[in-house]
Write a protein that holds these residues in place. Structure first.
Motif, PDB file in Angstrom:
ATOM      1  N   LEU A 296     -18.319 -27.751 -34.393  1.00 40.77           N
ATOM      2  CA  LEU A 296     -17.981 -29.009 -35.053  1.00 40.77           C
ATOM      3  C   LEU A 296     -19.302 -29.541 -35.592  1.00 40.77           C
ATOM      4  O   LEU A 296     -20.204 -29.847 -34.817  1.00 40.77           O
ATOM      5  N   HIS A 297     -19.390 -29.608 -36.912  1.00 46.41           N
ATOM      6  CA  HIS A 297     -20.639 -30.092 -37.514  1.00 46.41           C
ATOM      7  C   HIS A 297     -20.727 -31.607 -37.384  1.00 46.41           C
ATOM      8  O   HIS A 297     -19.702 -32.275 -37.233  1.00 46.41           O
ATOM      9  N   PRO A 298     -21.937 -32.130 -37.511  1.00 45.59           N
ATOM     10  CA  PRO A 298     -22.053 -33.596 -37.518  1.00 45.59           C
ATOM     11  C   PRO A 298     -21.168 -34.168 -38.621  1.00 45.59           C
ATOM     12  O   PRO A 298     -20.995 -33.537 -39.666  1.00 45.59           O
ATOM     13  N   THR A 299     -20.614 -35.341 -38.376  1.00 48.03           N
ATOM     14  CA  THR A 299     -19.690 -35.920 -39.358  1.00 48.03           C
ATOM     15  C   THR A 299     -20.418 -36.223 -40.656  1.00 48.03           C
ATOM     16  O   THR A 299     -21.607 -36.520 -40.642  1.00 48.03           O
ATOM     17  N   ASP A 300     -19.703 -36.141 -41.760  1.00 40.87           N
ATOM     18  CA  ASP A 300     -20.281 -36.624 -43.012  1.00 40.87           C
ATOM     19  C   ASP A 300     -19.616 -37.961 -43.342  1.00 40.87           C
ATOM     20  O   ASP A 300     -18.717 -38.410 -42.635  1.00 40.87           O
ATOM     21  N   TYR A 301     -20.099 -38.579 -44.393  1.00 40.80           N
ATOM     22  CA  TYR A 301     -19.620 -39.914 -44.735  1.00 40.80           C
ATOM     23  C   TYR A 301     -18.089 -39.937 -44.908  1.00 40.80           C
ATOM     24  O   TYR A 301     -17.406 -40.812 -44.394  1.00 40.80           O
ATOM     25  N   GLU A 302     -17.566 -38.947 -45.619  1.00 40.93           N
ATOM     26  CA  GLU A 302     -16.125 -38.947 -45.913  1.00 40.93           C
ATOM     27  C   GLU A 302     -15.308 -38.858 -44.628  1.00 40.93           C
ATOM     28  O   GLU A 302     -14.299 -39.531 -44.479  1.00 40.93           O
ATOM     29  N   LEU A 303     -15.749 -38.021 -43.715  1.00 40.00           N
ATOM     30  CA  LEU A 303     -14.987 -37.876 -42.469  1.00 40.00           C
ATOM     31  C   LEU A 303     -15.045 -39.177 -41.664  1.00 40.00           C
ATOM     32  O   LEU A 303     -14.036 -39.642 -41.133  1.00 40.00           O
ATOM     33  N   ARG A 304     -16.232 -39.763 -41.623  1.00 43.05           N
ATOM     34  CA  ARG A 304     -16.346 -41.019 -40.864  1.00 43.05           C
ATOM     35  C   ARG A 304     -15.435 -42.074 -41.467  1.00 43.05           C
ATOM     36  O   ARG A 304     -14.733 -42.793 -40.750  1.00 43.05           O
ATOM     37  N   LEU A 305     -15.409 -42.127 -42.792  1.00 41.63           N
ATOM     38  CA  LEU A 305     -14.566 -43.123 -43.436  1.00 41.63           C
ATOM     39  C   LEU A 305     -13.090 -42.817 -43.143  1.00 41.63           C
ATOM     40  O   LEU A 305     -12.305 -43.713 -42.835  1.00 41.63           O
ATOM     41  N   GLY A 306     -12.741 -41.556 -43.204  1.00 44.92           N
ATOM     42  CA  GLY A 306     -11.351 -41.161 -42.922  1.00 44.92           C
ATOM     43  C   GLY A 306     -10.950 -41.575 -41.511  1.00 44.92           C
ATOM     44  O   GLY A 306      -9.851 -42.100 -41.290  1.00 44.92           O
ATOM     45  N   ILE A 307     -11.832 -41.345 -40.562  1.00 45.80           N
ATOM     46  CA  ILE A 307     -11.531 -41.694 -39.171  1.00 45.80           C
ATOM     47  C   ILE A 307     -11.361 -43.217 -39.060  1.00 45.80           C
ATOM     48  O   ILE A 307     -10.407 -43.706 -38.455  1.00 45.80           O
ATOM     49  N   LEU A 308     -12.262 -43.947 -39.683  1.00 44.87           N
ATOM     50  CA  LEU A 308     -12.173 -45.413 -39.608  1.00 44.87           C
ATOM     51  C   LEU A 308     -10.881 -45.904 -40.243  1.00 44.87           C
ATOM     52  O   LEU A 308     -10.200 -46.784 -39.705  1.00 44.87           O
ATOM     53  N   GLN A 309     -10.541 -45.317 -41.398  1.00 50.67           N
ATOM     54  CA  GLN A 309      -9.313 -45.778 -42.075  1.00 50.67           C
ATOM     55  C   GLN A 309      -8.083 -45.486 -41.231  1.00 50.67           C
ATOM     56  O   GLN A 309      -7.181 -46.306 -41.108  1.00 50.67           O
ATOM     57  N   THR A 310      -8.062 -44.298 -40.629  1.00 47.04           N
ATOM     58  CA  THR A 310      -6.898 -43.942 -39.811  1.00 47.04           C
ATOM     59  C   THR A 310      -6.785 -44.883 -38.621  1.00 47.04           C
ATOM     60  O   THR A 310      -5.708 -45.385 -38.302  1.00 47.04           O
ATOM     61  N   LYS A 311      -7.922 -45.120 -37.973  1.00 43.47           N
ATOM     62  CA  LYS A 311      -7.868 -45.967 -36.768  1.00 43.47           C
ATOM     63  C   LYS A 311      -7.574 -47.420 -37.147  1.00 43.47           C
ATOM     64  O   LYS A 311      -6.860 -48.113 -36.426  1.00 43.47           O
ATOM     65  N   ALA A 312      -8.118 -47.858 -38.271  1.00 41.72           N
ATOM     66  CA  ALA A 312      -7.867 -49.235 -38.694  1.00 41.72           C
ATOM     67  C   ALA A 312      -6.379 -49.407 -39.010  1.00 41.72           C
ATOM     68  O   ALA A 312      -5.779 -50.439 -38.697  1.00 41.72           O
ATOM     69  N   ALA A 313      -5.781 -48.368 -39.605  1.00 42.64           N
ATOM     70  CA  ALA A 313      -4.352 -48.464 -39.936  1.00 42.64           C
ATOM     71  C   ALA A 313      -3.535 -48.614 -38.654  1.00 42.64           C
ATOM     72  O   ALA A 313      -2.562 -49.372 -38.593  1.00 42.64           O
ATOM     73  N   ARG A 314      -3.950 -47.906 -37.597  1.00 40.72           N
ATOM     74  CA  ARG A 314      -3.237 -48.027 -36.312  1.00 40.72           C
ATOM     75  C   ARG A 314      -3.357 -49.441 -35.765  1.00 40.72           C
ATOM     76  O   ARG A 314      -2.401 -50.014 -35.271  1.00 40.72           O
ATOM     77  N   TYR A 315      -4.576 -49.992 -35.827  1.00 45.29           N
ATOM     78  CA  TYR A 315      -4.768 -51.363 -35.335  1.00 45.29           C
ATOM     79  C   TYR A 315      -3.889 -52.328 -36.127  1.00 45.29           C
ATOM     80  O   TYR A 315      -3.296 -53.239 -35.585  1.00 45.29           O
ATOM     81  N   ARG A 316      -3.839 -52.077 -37.448  1.00 45.40           N
ATOM     82  CA  ARG A 316      -3.080 -52.999 -38.296  1.00 45.40           C
ATOM     83  C   ARG A 316      -1.605 -52.974 -37.935  1.00 45.40           C
ATOM     84  O   ARG A 316      -0.925 -53.987 -38.012  1.00 45.40           O
ATOM     85  N   GLU A 317      -1.126 -51.799 -37.533  1.00 43.19           N
ATOM     86  CA  GLU A 317       0.285 -51.740 -37.112  1.00 43.19           C
ATOM     87  C   GLU A 317       0.493 -52.637 -35.906  1.00 43.19           C
ATOM     88  O   GLU A 317       1.492 -53.326 -35.782  1.00 43.19           O
ATOM     89  N   GLN A 318      -0.499 -52.616 -35.006  1.00 40.14           N
ATOM     90  CA  GLN A 318      -0.375 -53.422 -33.787  1.00 40.14           C
ATOM     91  C   GLN A 318      -0.629 -54.899 -34.044  1.00 40.14           C
ATOM     92  O   GLN A 318      -0.013 -55.759 -33.452  1.00 40.14           O
ATOM     93  N   TYR A 319      -1.597 -55.160 -34.913  1.00 36.16           N
ATOM     94  CA  TYR A 319      -1.986 -56.550 -35.170  1.00 36.16           C
ATOM     95  C   TYR A 319      -1.928 -56.824 -36.666  1.00 36.16           C
ATOM     96  O   TYR A 319      -2.951 -56.857 -37.341  1.00 36.16           O
ATOM     97  N   PRO A 320      -0.703 -57.012 -37.188  1.00 38.71           N
ATOM     98  CA  PRO A 320      -0.574 -57.135 -38.643  1.00 38.71           C
ATOM     99  C   PRO A 320      -1.301 -58.347 -39.232  1.00 38.71           C
ATOM    100  O   PRO A 320      -1.554 -58.381 -40.434  1.00 38.71           O
TER     101      PRO A 320
END
Ligand SMILES: Nc1ncnc2c1ncn2[C@@H]1O[C@H](COP(=O)(O)OP(=O)(O)OP(=O)(O)O)[C@@H](O)[C@H]1O
Length: 461
Positions: free
Chosen positions: A283-307
């Motif tokens: 597993l290579h160190p994350t690049d910017y795109e992957l980090r952003l993807g992870i943040l977006q996915t996790k933020a979307a989950r939070y938003r479902e919980q806390y609209p």
């Protein structure tokens, strides 16, 4: 009230993340791995912080030996905790008569006996929640293939990479998937340290036959953080025999480590060569795109919980740029932002995010200097250091110079005027122009994007 409890739980979970780091320093790596790492913060209610522990034994030990320390650090870190409770998750284990059926709540790997050798699986670590990007796509594909079952082709699958890059997540995802496809399979996931702990316990209690039987009768064995067995000769010996016995029976083995087998120190050559005999993927160190993807996915989950909670545009991009250490830190930052948003009841702007995360941002400020960047880039493009800061304008020099400016802006906390000064006293607008130009070119010029990525990795290594 429920919302308040949720917020407090989020905040405390975040605090726990920081307290763990303090404890790691204080109690030493071994104690940390044995006793603190297995703790999972569950909730905070009325000042009682509940932690899930894999076994009652670990819970008792931690309470007796580390309880005061944990409480003190939690309080120092601002958590509103008055008491700690350590509890084993309520997992339905198969009764002997139903040994062939899966547990109702499969957060534990099933085993034949109560004395199950596996560690709990995190229900959140699934393939669905794993974000795939360039740095981890090969590891993900290999993990998927193994999880699909079928003929054992890669044995063992060896996953390696730096801290917090998703090795454990992928291993748990494989275990969940295998178990879901065929609940009758005996899948055992544990850390190399737990393997050693079991082994030593079996030796002490003269139950080696049981130990051997237990580990040789699993269908899938997953051992996390195998580097732990380095220098531990008898554990290595036992691990080697277990490994061979399972491979001989054509049972799948999945191992993770912090480096490639060949680079592991104090591990016997025959073990290294065994570990290399299947498929080794990193597993290579994350690049910017992957980090952003992870943040977006996790933020979307939070938003479902806390609209009602809002995070302004650009904040996630900012985090993905600035926090490049590991995904765990990234997740902690996001969790804190949502907790913060729920407390202040306002949208989290970039400014507020910078405020709320100032400690994390400071900690992840890379130590790399503008001078190092200039030197690395100059070396890479075979130009002189004096040209990097000098006046020459031909493209073969100006472009690397702009790349160095871009890297200085994204990898250090220096301001544009400060960077300009370090590039032979250039004006900040020249630096800004250079940075923008590279940002544009990165989209269309793949060679340039690759060079940048390579340089970034080399500088952050
Ligand atoms: N690609 C990814 N998508 C989603 N979450 C990820 C990804 N990579 C890592 N994470 C998350 O980051 C955190 C750390 O990951 P994990 O524990 O798997 O790292 P690790 O490589 O095993 O680290 P360590 O070396 O400390 O054992 C976990 O919460 C995990 O869910």
């Amino acid at each position: 009230m429920a919302a308040q409890k949720r917020i407090e739980t989020i905040m405390t979970s975040e605090t726990w993340g920081r307290v763990r780091d303090v404890l790691r320093e204080e109690v030493g790596q071994n104690n940390y791995r044995n006793w603190i790492e297995p703790l999972e913060f569950a909730e905070l209610e009325d000042g009682v912080a509940t932690f899930l522990v894999p076994t009652g034994f670990i819970g008792n030990w931690v309470e007796r030996n580390f309880g005061d320390k944990i409480l003190r650090h939690m309080l120092d870190a601002g958590a509103r905790v008055s008491r700690l409770v350590f509890t084993v998750p309520n997992v339905a284990r198969p009764k002997p008569a139903e040994a062939g059926s899966p547990p109702a709540n499969a957060t534990h790997v099933r085993a034949e006996k109560d004395d199950l050798p596996g560690a709990p699986l995190d229900p959140r670590f699934t393939f669905d929640s794993f974000v795939v990007g360039k740095p981890n796509q090969l590891a993900h594909a290999a993990a998927r293939r193994v999880a699909e079952g079928g003929p054992v082709t890669f044995n063992p699958l060896f996953l390696y990479g730096g801290v917090g890059l998703g090795k454990t997540h992928l291993m748990h995802a494989i275990a969940h998937e295998i178990q879901a496809r065929d609940p009758s399979l005996r899948v055992v996931y544990l850390s190399a340290e737990q393997f050693m702990y079991r082994f030593v316990q079996a030796l002490r209690e003269k139950q080696m036959m049981d130990f051997k039987h237990m580990f040789r009768s699993v269908d899938v064995l997953m051992v996390d953080d195998v580097q732990f067995i380095a220098g531990k000769d008898s554990t290595q010996e036992e691990f080697f025999h277990t490994f061979n016995a399972l491979v001989d029976q054509n049972k799948q083995i999945i191992i993770s480590g912090d480096r490639a087998p060949g680079e592991m120190k104090d591990v016997e050559d025959r073990i290294k060569s065994r570990l290399q005999s299947g498929l080794v993927v990193d597993l290579h160190p994350t690049d910017y795109e992957l980090r952003l993807g992870i943040l977006q996915t996790k933020a979307a989950r939070y938003r479902e919980q806390y609209p009602d909670l809002h995070i302004a545009e650009g904040v996630l991009e900012f985090l993905a740029h600035r926090i490049s250490t590991n995904v765990r830190v990234l997740e902690g930052a996001l969790m804190r932002l949502f907790a913060f948003a729920s407390l202040v009841g306002q949208e989290i702007t970039l400014e507020k995010a910078q405020d709320a995360l100032s400690d994390i941002l400071r900690a992840s400020d890379r130590k790399v200097t503008v001078e190092e960047i200039q030197r690395k880039v100059a070396e890479h493009f075979n130009i002189r250091m004096s040209d990097m800061i000098g006046p020459k304008r031909q493209r073969s020099i100006a472009r690397p110079r702009q790349m160095a400016m871009y890297l200085s802006k994204t990898l250090t906390t220096r301001s544009l005027p400060d960077i300009g000064r370090r590039f032979g006293g250039r004006d900040h607008t020249t630096v800004m122009h250079g940075v923008r130009r590279i940002e544009e070119l990165k989209q269309s010029d793949t060679q340039l994007a690759e060079d940048l990525e390579m340089l970034r990795r080399a500088l952050e290594a």
